[in-house]
Design a protein around this motif. Structure first.
Motif, PDB file in Angstrom:
ATOM      1  N   ARG A 172       0.836  -1.203   0.000  1.00 17.90           N
ATOM      2  CA  ARG A 172       0.000   0.000   0.000  1.00 17.90           C
ATOM      3  C   ARG A 172       0.872   1.254   0.000  1.00 17.90           C
ATOM      4  NH1 ARG A 172      -2.481   1.077   4.369  1.00 17.90           N
ATOM      5  NH2 ARG A 172      -3.973   2.517   3.427  1.00 17.90           N
ATOM      6  N   ARG A 173       1.930   1.235   0.786  1.00 16.99           N
ATOM      7  CA  ARG A 173       2.835   2.394   0.824  1.00 16.99           C
ATOM      8  C   ARG A 173       3.517   2.599  -0.530  1.00 16.99           C
ATOM      9  NH1 ARG A 173       4.606  -0.296   6.249  1.00 16.99           N
ATOM     10  NH2 ARG A 173       3.343   0.849   7.770  1.00 16.99           N
ATOM     11  N   ALA A 174       3.943   1.509  -1.136  1.00 18.08           N
ATOM     12  CA  ALA A 174       4.595   1.624  -2.441  1.00 18.08           C
ATOM     13  C   ALA A 174       3.644   2.202  -3.474  1.00 18.08           C
ATOM     14  CB  ALA A 174       5.102   0.255  -2.887  1.00 18.08           C
ATOM     15  N   ARG A 175       2.374   1.754  -3.435  1.00 14.30           N
ATOM     16  CA  ARG A 175       1.401   2.278  -4.407  1.00 14.30           C
ATOM     17  C   ARG A 175       1.083   3.747  -4.145  1.00 14.30           C
ATOM     18  NH1 ARG A 175      -3.789  -1.113  -4.588  1.00 14.30           N
ATOM     19  NH2 ARG A 175      -3.023  -2.488  -2.968  1.00 14.30           N
ATOM     20  N   PHE A 176       1.094   4.164  -2.894  1.00 17.23           N
ATOM     21  CA  PHE A 176       0.840   5.573  -2.580  1.00 17.23           C
ATOM     22  C   PHE A 176       1.992   6.458  -3.047  1.00 17.23           C
ATOM     23  CE2 PHE A 176       1.560   9.092   0.436  1.00 17.23           C
ATOM     24  CZ  PHE A 176       0.425   9.845   0.168  1.00 17.23           C
ATOM     25  N   LEU A 177       3.206   6.002  -2.805  1.00 14.12           N
ATOM     26  CA  LEU A 177       4.371   6.809  -3.160  1.00 14.12           C
ATOM     27  C   LEU A 177       4.680   6.766  -4.654  1.00 14.12           C
ATOM     28  CD1 LEU A 177       6.647   5.877  -0.135  1.00 14.12           C
ATOM     29  CD2 LEU A 177       5.433   8.033  -0.508  1.00 14.12           C
ATOM     30  N   GLU A 178       4.161   5.759  -5.351  1.00 17.27           N
ATOM     31  CA  GLU A 178       4.250   5.725  -6.813  1.00 17.27           C
ATOM     32  C   GLU A 178       2.837   5.491  -7.340  1.00 17.27           C
ATOM     33  OE1 GLU A 178       4.285   6.221 -10.064  1.00 17.27           O
ATOM     34  OE2 GLU A 178       6.385   6.431  -9.559  1.00 17.27           O
ATOM     35  N   PRO A 179       2.043   6.572  -7.410  1.00 17.96           N
ATOM     36  CA  PRO A 179       0.615   6.425  -7.727  1.00 17.96           C
ATOM     37  C   PRO A 179       0.298   6.390  -9.216  1.00 17.96           C
ATOM     38  CG  PRO A 179       1.095   8.702  -7.174  1.00 17.96           C
ATOM     39  CD  PRO A 179       2.396   7.955  -7.047  1.00 17.96           C
TER      40      PRO A 179
END
Length: 795
Positions: A532-539
């Motif tokens: 989830r963090r990875a998807r938020f930081l690379e949206p």
């Protein structure tokens, strides 16, 4: 006055010591080395350049002060950069920071900069650049030394251009020259063009000086200019052409008009016209990029750049007055991308000045502009006997470099930045009349020590994959953790990424890599959080949730489907079918549950249903098609191209009787479904209707052009002499048809159509011949043979 007192001291070669010559060479060649080492774009190369600059500062630090006002400018800029290490609570809290802390539980330090180790490394780079500016600006040089430094710099860059051309023609490259076109040292071709363009301006001054003094060395400079022009053209960058032509025109105009000599003015503009002529004749594809149709296009140089600017202003608006801290643009900007949404990650805002504004705030921009103006005031006066032509060329090069920074980021690349600063420093009027200062020398020796230690650390750590805090350590951790994950050493993967995240807590790749390790270690809850963090930081990039779905596919099908839905949402219209097809392939081998979910997704999205139908046949095809027609019975969601593709698949894989019934209900579909209807008619032995549909709706067939006016007898003789000549055979066939000799024409065309590798159009001609004889079954069979041969040729 005695004769000895009238002699020019700069002609006395012994007046310049060997130490001074070595110093001049070091100053001139340091930016050349930075450019040669891949533009200094990799941290190990920047470390080498920084360490060498530090060594120079230890040995020959500046011993004079540029004055209290200029020193205040330097101190103020440094102070603005260090504000990022103050507590974040002293400034307003941006919404993105609240989301990072509260919604995703990403631990951030208490400082204003969310990544202080990254900011510290960038601060050292900023100190190196400021020190370089101080060194080249505070030099007390004789006129000859100034010319020597400029000539040596130009020579070095010309050598780099020559190496670039040679490697490009040989289809080779140094391992540290990384770029898409395989030309030049910089990853970005615009930075290579910037370097060669500003160098060409100074080269003109070198050549003109030799012409003015009657030295034949101007021929060498002319050949060097040819190399730079060739390099700019091969580099395929419009920026290089604009810098070369604009900067050269400005220098020629100023030099010619200052003399107020009609002959010199005419000579200068004649040379400029000659330069333009060479560029127009040899520009090729580089000049085609200036075509007016690109003004309204969607290339990076037009619309996309302005959309990035718009999103950058949104980031600036949502940040404190002092910016987000050095080195944080890449990590934070991804969250703000709206107008510039795309598949690739934006590493910078396409502008040096906006980048500076976003990271250091508007006061830093104002301070730099004021400082540049104060330094440029020291260029005056440009009078005779002060190297005025050389200094004018250097000043124009520096100003053009700064203006290019409005639309690109050459100022953030060590090679181009050091080159632009070098030209600005040598454009100053000398003697400078500076006052010696002991504290300046002591300060710069301390800075030199800092640069030696940090630069050497970067270079050694990058090569040795050492865990050095900062950008180098993060890059090493990513590489080592990827290797550990492939070796199924999941504990090591998690350990490496944990350490790196302490240095770069906003790096999405680290969270993704840690999640991979956690999945392998069966820490599924932690892995889900990190994904989830990875998807938020690379949206923006669809590859992130696509790869996440692949990870969950075998163990958590629902999570895989959720991630893949996100990947399809992010993928562009052109990429969605391909991405969906890859999902279907992976799901078919690992999870029937995800396959069913993907089928439901595809049935409701017109661009995906075609990708799904292309993978199935028989009853499954008919079932899927029927479900889609329930959602869209009139095919209103499909474009013309998609309708053609749908009916092509229906004709090849589906139920032709159902197709016939659908066309009866929708007669306007016949223009898309004619092939399937023709097959249906042929299955009912109605070959005439089948063939007539091909004539009515089939694509036009490309046939050879006939230029010969030979008689039938001549063509027959040539055909018997050369029975394998397609052109002669086609010409004979045409002549026989025109004379009504259909049987002879049929024999001629079948002579070729029965061969396995004959052009497909002979099958088409055979079909026409059988149709002329009203043998509709054989006409249909020949047309089918033509259709299959054409499909094979396309494959």
């Amino acid at each position: 006055m005695p004769q000895t007192s009238r002699r020019n001291p700069e002609r006395i070669r012994g007046s310049i010591s060997a130490t001074q010559w070595a110093s001049n060479g070091a100053i001139a060649l340091l930016p050349v080395l930075a450019c040669f080492l891949g533009g200094g774009s990799q941290k190990w190369a920047e470390g080498i350049v920084g360490a060498l600059l530090g060594l120079y500062l230890l040995v020959r630090p500046p011993r004079a002060s540029l004055g209290p006002v200029t020193n205040c400018i330097f101190v103020t800029l440094l102070g603005l950069a260090t504000i990022a290490f103050l507590p974040a609570r002293w400034f307003f809290l941006p919404a993105w920071r609240s989301a990072v802390l509260n919604d995703f539980a990403i631990p951030l330090p208490s400082t204003l900069t969310p990544q202080p180790w990254v900011t510290a490394g960038c601060l050292i780079s900023l100190i190196a650049g400021m020190s370089w500016l101080y060194v080249v600006s505070a030099q007390e040089l004789e006129l000859r030394s100034t010319r020597f430094q400029l000539r040596l710099f130009v020579t070095g860059i010309v050598v780099v251009a020559a190496i670039s051309i040679a490697l490009y023609l040989a289809h080779a490259a140094f391992p540290f020259w990384i770029n898409q076109r395989g030309f030049g040292p910089f990853p970005n071709r615009n930075h290579t063009a910037d370097l060669f363009g500003i160098t060409a301006i100074v080269l003109l001054a070198c050549g003109q000086d030799d012409v003015r003094h009657g030295r034949k060395r101007w021929l060498i400079w002319l050949m060097a200019l040819g190399l730079l022009v060739a390099a700019i053209i091969l580099n395929f960058s419009r920026a290089g052409v604009v810098i070369l032509v604009g900067g050269s025109a400005l220098w020629i105009a100023v030099v010619a008009l200052r003399k107020r000599s009609p002959a010199r003015i005419a000579l200068g503009f004649s040379f400029l016209l000659l330069l333009l002529t060479v560029i127009l004749l040899l520009g090729g594809e580089t000049l085609e990029r200036f075509h007016l149709r690109e003004i309204g296009g969607t290339g990076i140089s037009t619309d996309f750049r302005w959309r990035i600017f718009r999103d950058t202003f949104q980031l600036i608006h949502a940040s404190p007055w002092c910016g987000i801290g050095l080195g944080n643009f890449d990590a934070v900007f991804a969250i703000f991308r709206s107008a510039s949404l795309g598949d690739t990650r934006a590493l910078h805002p396409e502008s040096d000045w906006l980048w500076l504004w976003a990271e250091l705030g508007w006061p830093a921009v104002a301070v730099i502009v004021i400082g540049a103006v104060l330094l440029m005031r020291r260029v005056l006066p440009l009078r005779e006997g002060t190297n005025q032509r050389f200094r004018l060329a250097a000043l124009i090069g520096a100003v053009v470099f700064a203006l290019h920074g409005l639309l690109d980021v050459p100022g953030h690349r060590v090679g181009t930045a050091f080159s632009g600063i070098f030209l600005l420093g040598l454009s100053l009027h000398r003697p400078l009349g500076l006052k010696p200062s002991r504290w300046v020398a002591s300060l710069f020796r301390l800075i030199g020590l800092l640069l030696v230690v940090s630069g050497a650390s970067w270079a050694v750590a990058a090569r040795g994959k050492m865990p050095l805090p900062g950008v180098v350590g993060v890059a090493n951790a990513k590489e080592l953790s990827a290797v550990a994950n492939r070796d199924r050493d999941f504990a090591e993967t998690v350990s490496l990424t944990n350490r790196a995240l302490a240095w770069a807590p906003l790096d999405w790749q680290l969270y993704f890599l840690r999640a991979l390790g956690e999945v392998g270690a069966k820490q599924l809850s932690s892995a889900l959080d990190d994904f989830r963090r990875a998807r938020f930081l690379e949206p923006n990039a669809y590859e992130v949730p696509l790869a996440e779905g692949n990870v969950w596919l075998s163990s958590r099908p629902v999570l895989a489907a959720t991630a893949w839905r996100e990947a399809l949402r992010r993928a562009g219209l052109e990429q969605r079918p391909e991405v969906y097809s890859s999902m279907l392939s992976n799901a078919s081998m690992q999870s029937s549950e995800v396959s069913r979910i993907l089928e439901e997704i595809g049935l409701r999205q017109h661009d995906l249903v075609l990708a799904y139908l292309s993978r199935v046949s028989g009853e499954l095809f008919n079932h899927t098609l029927g479900e889609f027609l329930k959602h869209d019975p009139n095919l209103e969601t499909l474009s013309e191209t998609e309708k053609l593709a749908l009916f092509s698949l229906w004709s090849e894989r589906g139920d032709l009787e159902q197709l016939s019934q659908a066309v009866q209900q929708h007669p306007d579909w016949i223009s898309y479904a004619w092939l399937g209807m023709a097959k249906w008619d042929a299955s009912k032995k109605d070959f005439r209707s089948a063939y007539e549909l091909t004539e009515q709706f089939g694509e036009a067939v490309a046939l050879p052009r006939i230029k010969s006016t030979s008689s039938l007898q001549e063509l027959q003789g040539r055909f018997y002499t050369a029975p394998d000549n397609y052109a002669v055979g086609y010409a004979l066939y045409r002549e026989q048809v025109q004379r009504g000799r259909i049987d002879d024409a049929l024999l001629t065309v079948r002579h070729f159509s029965e061969r396995p590798n004959a052009p497909a159009y002979f099958h088409f001609l055979e079909a026409q011949s059988w149709a002329a004889k009203q043998n509709w079954e054989r006409a249909w069979n020949a047309w089918q043979a033509f259709h299959e041969a054409k499909a094979r040729a396309v494959r």
